[in-house]
Design a protein around this motif. Sequence first.
Motif, PDB file in Angstrom:
ATOM      1  N   ALA A   1      -8.018   8.469  -5.802  1.00  0.00           N
ATOM      2  CA  ALA A   1      -7.632   9.911  -5.837  1.00  0.00           C
ATOM      3  C   ALA A   1      -8.761  10.528  -4.929  1.00  0.00           C
ATOM      4  CB  ALA A   1      -7.469  10.573  -6.976  1.00  0.00           C
ATOM      5  N   ASN A   2      -8.101  10.910  -3.652  1.00  0.00           N
ATOM      6  CA  ASN A   2      -9.397  11.787  -2.675  1.00  0.00           C
ATOM      7  C   ASN A   2     -10.418  10.691  -2.283  1.00  0.00           C
ATOM      8  OD1 ASN A   2      -7.675  14.064  -2.769  1.00  0.00           O
ATOM      9  ND2 ASN A   2      -8.918  14.825  -4.754  1.00  0.00           N
ATOM     10  N   ASP A   3      -9.764   9.695  -2.222  1.00  0.00           N
ATOM     11  CA  ASP A   3     -10.985   8.785  -1.572  1.00  0.00           C
ATOM     12  C   ASP A   3     -11.992   8.098  -2.690  1.00  0.00           C
ATOM     13  OD1 ASP A   3      -9.955   8.372   0.962  1.00  0.00           O
ATOM     14  OD2 ASP A   3     -11.045  10.185   1.510  1.00  0.00           O
TER      15      ASP A   3
ATOM     16  N   ARG B   1       0.924  -1.134  -0.086  1.00  0.00           N
ATOM     17  CA  ARG B   1       0.031  -0.112   0.073  1.00  0.00           C
ATOM     18  C   ARG B   1       0.920   1.223   0.048  1.00  0.00           C
ATOM     19  NH1 ARG B   1      -5.147   1.694   2.458  1.00  0.00           N
ATOM     20  NH2 ARG B   1      -4.627   3.969   2.946  1.00  0.00           N
ATOM     21  N   LEU B   2       0.338   2.250  -0.607  1.00  0.00           N
ATOM     22  CA  LEU B   2       1.233   3.493  -0.759  1.00  0.00           C
ATOM     23  C   LEU B   2       0.078   4.641  -0.413  1.00  0.00           C
ATOM     24  CD1 LEU B   2       3.314   3.176  -3.915  1.00  0.00           C
ATOM     25  CD2 LEU B   2       4.178   3.045  -1.517  1.00  0.00           C
ATOM     26  N   GLU B   3       0.388   5.659   0.441  1.00  0.00           N
ATOM     27  CA  GLU B   3      -0.469   6.513   0.642  1.00  0.00           C
ATOM     28  C   GLU B   3       0.210   7.854   0.641  1.00  0.00           C
ATOM     29  OE1 GLU B   3      -3.368   5.840   3.722  1.00  0.00           O
ATOM     30  OE2 GLU B   3      -3.402   7.895   4.093  1.00  0.00           O
ATOM     31  N   ALA B   4      -0.440   8.939   0.172  1.00  0.00           N
ATOM     32  CA  ALA B   4       0.236  10.225   0.015  1.00  0.00           C
ATOM     33  C   ALA B   4      -0.686  11.381   0.334  1.00  0.00           C
ATOM     34  CB  ALA B   4       1.068  10.434  -1.174  1.00  0.00           C
ATOM     35  N   GLN B   5      -0.252  12.435   1.049  1.00  0.00           N
ATOM     36  CA  GLN B   5      -0.926  13.637   1.253  1.00  0.00           C
ATOM     37  C   GLN B   5      -0.258  14.615   0.560  1.00  0.00           C
ATOM     38  OE1 GLN B   5      -3.545  13.629   3.365  1.00  0.00           O
ATOM     39  NE2 GLN B   5      -3.311  11.568   4.455  1.00  0.00           N
TER      40      GLN B   5
ATOM     41  N   VAL C   1      -3.942   6.934  -2.884  1.00  0.00           N
ATOM     42  CA  VAL C   1      -3.873   5.828  -2.208  1.00  0.00           C
ATOM     43  C   VAL C   1      -3.875   4.631  -3.286  1.00  0.00           C
ATOM     44  CG1 VAL C   1      -4.714   4.110  -0.608  1.00  0.00           C
ATOM     45  CG2 VAL C   1      -5.109   6.313  -0.229  1.00  0.00           C
ATOM     46  N   CYS C   2      -2.809   3.966  -3.043  1.00  0.00           N
ATOM     47  CA  CYS C   2      -2.807   2.750  -4.159  1.00  0.00           C
ATOM     48  C   CYS C   2      -2.646   1.643  -3.248  1.00  0.00           C
ATOM     49  CB  CYS C   2      -1.360   2.793  -5.123  1.00  0.00           C
ATOM     50  SG  CYS C   2      -1.441   1.470  -6.213  1.00  0.00           S
ATOM     51  N   ILE C   3      -3.311   0.619  -3.594  1.00  0.00           N
ATOM     52  CA  ILE C   3      -3.435  -0.875  -2.632  1.00  0.00           C
ATOM     53  C   ILE C   3      -3.272  -1.893  -3.916  1.00  0.00           C
ATOM     54  CG2 ILE C   3      -4.551  -2.476  -1.182  1.00  0.00           C
ATOM     55  CD1 ILE C   3      -6.497  -0.006  -0.604  1.00  0.00           C
ATOM     56  N   VAL C   4      -2.063  -2.803  -3.501  1.00  0.00           N
ATOM     57  CA  VAL C   4      -2.199  -4.009  -4.391  1.00  0.00           C
ATOM     58  C   VAL C   4      -2.642  -5.034  -3.401  1.00  0.00           C
ATOM     59  CG1 VAL C   4      -0.653  -5.711  -5.695  1.00  0.00           C
ATOM     60  CG2 VAL C   4      -0.386  -3.008  -6.022  1.00  0.00           C
ATOM     61  N   ARG C   5      -3.543  -5.680  -3.833  1.00  0.00           N
ATOM     62  CA  ARG C   5      -4.160  -6.849  -2.879  1.00  0.00           C
ATOM     63  C   ARG C   5      -3.229  -8.003  -2.696  1.00  0.00           C
ATOM     64  NH1 ARG C   5      -7.811  -4.426   0.564  1.00  0.00           N
ATOM     65  NH2 ARG C   5      -8.829  -2.909  -0.680  1.00  0.00           N
ATOM     66  N   GLU C   6      -3.560  -8.894  -2.061  1.00  0.00           N
ATOM     67  CA  GLU C   6      -2.739 -10.117  -1.815  1.00  0.00           C
ATOM     68  C   GLU C   6      -2.707 -10.977  -3.241  1.00  0.00           C
ATOM     69  OE1 GLU C   6      -4.710  -9.013   0.424  1.00  0.00           O
ATOM     70  OE2 GLU C   6      -3.956  -9.146   2.246  1.00  0.00           O
ATOM     71  N   ASN C   7      -3.780 -10.879  -3.871  1.00  0.00           N
ATOM     72  CA  ASN C   7      -3.902 -11.573  -5.432  1.00  0.00           C
ATOM     73  C   ASN C   7      -3.536 -10.487  -6.293  1.00  0.00           C
ATOM     74  OD1 ASN C   7      -5.966  -9.609  -5.240  1.00  0.00           O
ATOM     75  ND2 ASN C   7      -7.667 -10.906  -5.522  1.00  0.00           N
ATOM     76  N   ASN C   8      -2.640  -9.758  -5.955  1.00  0.00           N
ATOM     77  CA  ASN C   8      -1.976  -8.743  -7.128  1.00  0.00           C
ATOM     78  C   ASN C   8      -3.048  -7.857  -7.585  1.00  0.00           C
ATOM     79  OD1 ASN C   8       0.663  -9.146  -6.430  1.00  0.00           O
ATOM     80  ND2 ASN C   8       0.519 -11.160  -7.812  1.00  0.00           N
TER      81      ASN C   8
END
Lengths: 360, 206
Positions: free
Chosen positions: A98-100, A70-74, A85-92
Amino acid sequence: MFGFRHIVLTQFRNYLYQSFSFTERIVGISGENGSGKTNLLDAVYYLCFTRSYFSRTDAQNVHHGQQGMRLEAQLLKNDEAGKLVCIVRENNKKEFYANDEEYKKFSDHIGLYPAVMIAPDDTELITGGSEDRRKMIDTLLSQIYPGYLQQLIAYNKILQQRNSLLKAAAEHKRLDTSLLEILDMQLCERGDVIYQWRKTFAAEFIPLVQQQYISIAGKDDQVQLTYDSQLHNASMAELLQQNRQRDMYLARTGAGIHKDDIDMHMNGLVFKNIASQGQRKSLLFALKLSEFLTLKQQKGFTPVLLLDDVFEKLDAGRMHNLLHRVCVEEQGQVFITDTHNERLEKAFIDLAVPYQLVQL
Amino acid sequence: MQLPSSLLESAVNEFSKLPGIGKKTALRLVLHLLKQEVGEVQQFGDIITRMRRDIQFCQRCFNISDAKICSICANRLRNQRQICVVENIRDVIALETTQQFSGTYHVLGGIISPLDGIGPDQLNIESLVHRIGEEQTEELIFALNPNIQGDTTIYYIQKKIKHLPCKVTTIARGIAFGGELEYADELTLGRSLANRLPVDSYISNR
């Protein structure tokens, strides 16, 4: 002004969990080899482009032995706070917010948060094959022209379909010509549009690069760049028509905008064959700086600049000139990595700009 | 999973072959059937067997059917000169649910994509071309997914029938019902604007 204020990396590359706050416009990052300087820059790049600067799969971006990241930035853009926010889940499977709000298409994100990276391996741009140069131009054009990326994705999909058809035809010794004609038509529609975009762009970009080269190298080495495309002399439809026999024989598409290149010459000779190391680096910086300036002009604000290990590349005088240009004359956020903390600090003190040092 | 009976085990194995059914769900279903009367389960099995054995594909439109010709094609009240081209049977069901279409269908059984090894020969295109010529079709309506392969398929069929006096149309692409303009993507919004409708016909369409 556009810049990152805070970033949280979870299971990204060599980071298990770590957060960084950026309080100044100029951020120096120092640390030993393997401490994660480049990975931190890449995290910023990732959030701007929904992918790594380096050709890695998402699975390779996950911390070794872990699953998912997970990457998150303000950040701050035009005086408004934003969140990526970027999420790579367990299954890739990848999700990007962007702004939720989640993106349905990642391509919608490209161009909203412009960034330019300069990394050690980038000399490939000068010495490597045409693919690297096309990738750079495509990355830039996707950020400038809305719709460019969509057209390019469509072009590549149709190209794959066409090549599959040609391969299947070679295996079965029978070609459905009317289907090939339909695919050709669909390919031409996109190819001609992309060519026009690239042509318009090259006419402005190439003089800019040459001008930047002179300013970085401090002298005119007669560097000539030209946009090379098979579409200069014939339309996409004519090219496909002329090459049909050969395409059928080779079972792939031999002509089109996927063969475009930027030719580089110096004094009439091929640049990469005769240029010195210094001249190559000057041209690389000229290309990257032009990318930076073009983005700034098109977007109306300064892109984030990511300089990875640049101190190894230029002599002290040129380095100072370059840093002065990007840190003092421009008002954008700059990230610079180096192995030597003192060298970074000295460079910033010489420039007399407010700076922040992050030690890894 | 350790099961006390091989009969039970093979039943569970069969159920777990179904899409979306894992071993545990399969066991739950099988145990449920075990609680039923023998006659009821017999009927259940018979219905499944009969469904698979007796179901046919309509010779005209390739929809599923109980007879050689499906109930949609056999319905004389429907406009036989109008053919709606769809990718699969699920699309027929979706379009029928709208109750807005009173013509006939033609199920292609897929979409042209050489990358996936699907060429025109694998689809029911030849029969469609033949059908349009034979039945003096007045209008061919494409109801395919709006993507590149969908377009490829439309252009391909259009080319095959251009010698026939048949009007070719495609379903409208635009703003969804209940959708909000500001959230629509530019491509969709631009297209809706280019293909705008006179208010009269918009209102009469409800």
